[in-house]
Write an enzyme that holds these catalytic residues in place. Structure first.
Site, PDB file in Angstrom:
ATOM      1  N   GLY A 191      47.858  29.253  40.977  1.00 45.45           N
ATOM      2  CA  GLY A 191      48.751  29.047  42.133  1.00 45.45           C
ATOM      3  C   GLY A 191      50.195  29.655  41.919  1.00 45.45           C
ATOM      4  N   SER A 194      47.729  32.967  37.595  1.00 50.05           N
ATOM      5  CA  SER A 194      46.595  33.869  37.312  1.00 50.05           C
ATOM      6  C   SER A 194      46.150  34.235  38.582  1.00 50.05           C
ATOM      7  CB  SER A 194      45.599  33.243  36.377  1.00 50.05           C
ATOM      8  OG  SER A 194      45.355  32.063  36.783  1.00 50.05           O
TER       9      SER A 194
END
Length: 222
Positions: A132, A207
């Protein structure tokens, strides 16, 4: 009256005549041994030098290093992302670690079986990956979960936080797409090692790319 004929004699011949005659009569004496002792290191050094030259002449041209990958978009500058991808593609899937493992196959035979380790530890290694934006609460949730599992259940838990790994494991990486992909790969490999050791691993990492997360998941499945 008698006539005498003189011949010239050097002073050294007069003083050391007896020793010189004795040296000439001796076929093998201490003088020749000393001379051999002095010459022997030079002879050995010459042989070693010739051997080195012969070996170098038989080895051929030295192996060339891979050419650096240049990016046309950056005006011909070095593209570290493309270079990483090239080297990772050339890396063998695994290395034979013991005689019981076959080439290209699983290396489980070289290690303590996972199930045996899990039974001894009383827990199973798993990885919980949280992704996130920055400030979305990943680290807060992971920290609360870690305290719950460790303090109340006595489990072995390790948190791999994106901010923390950037101070060591990923300190040489920036925020470009290739650097983010490398960050995910490194953290994923570390999580795999901890997972195999029976540690519950909590990953909190920005990510953003699905491809990178899928590759990390695949490494865990392998």
């Amino acid at each position: 009256m008698a006539q005498f004929k003189y011949s010239e004699v050097a002073q050294d011949d007069v003083e050391g005549g007896s020793s010189k005659r004795q040296r000439a009569r001796t076929s093998s004496g201490p003088w020749q041994e000393a001379d051999s002792t002095v010459r022997m290191p030079y002879f050995i050094g010459t042989c070693v030098l010739l051997a080195i030259v012969y070996v170098l002449s038989r080895t051929g041209a030295p192996a060339s290093c891979p050419e650096p990958v240049l990016s046309a978009e950056d005006g011909g500058s070095f593209d570290i992302g493309a270079y990483r991808a090239e080297r990772l593609a050339a890396t063998p899937p695994n290395i034979i670690e013991c005689a019981d493992a076959a080439a290209g196959g699983s290396q489980e035979a070289c290690h303590l079986p996972k199930n045996t380790r899990y039974q001894a530890l009383g827990q199973k290694g798993v990885t919980l990956w949280m992704t996130g934006y920055s400030g979305s609460g990943k680290s807060t949730i992971a920290r609360a979960l870690e305290e719950k599992l460790v303090l109340e259940y006595g489990l072995h838990v390790q948190n791999l936080d994106g901010d923390n790994v950037r101070t060591g494991l990923n300190r040489d990486l920036g925020f470009s797409p290739s650097d983010r992909a490398e960050s995910v790969r490194r953290v994923g490999e570390t999580a795999c090692l901890l997972n195999g050791g029976g540690v519950i691993t909590l990953v909190t990492l920005v990510s953003p790319y699905q491809k990178d997360r899928d590759e990390a998941r695949q490494r865990h499945e392998e």
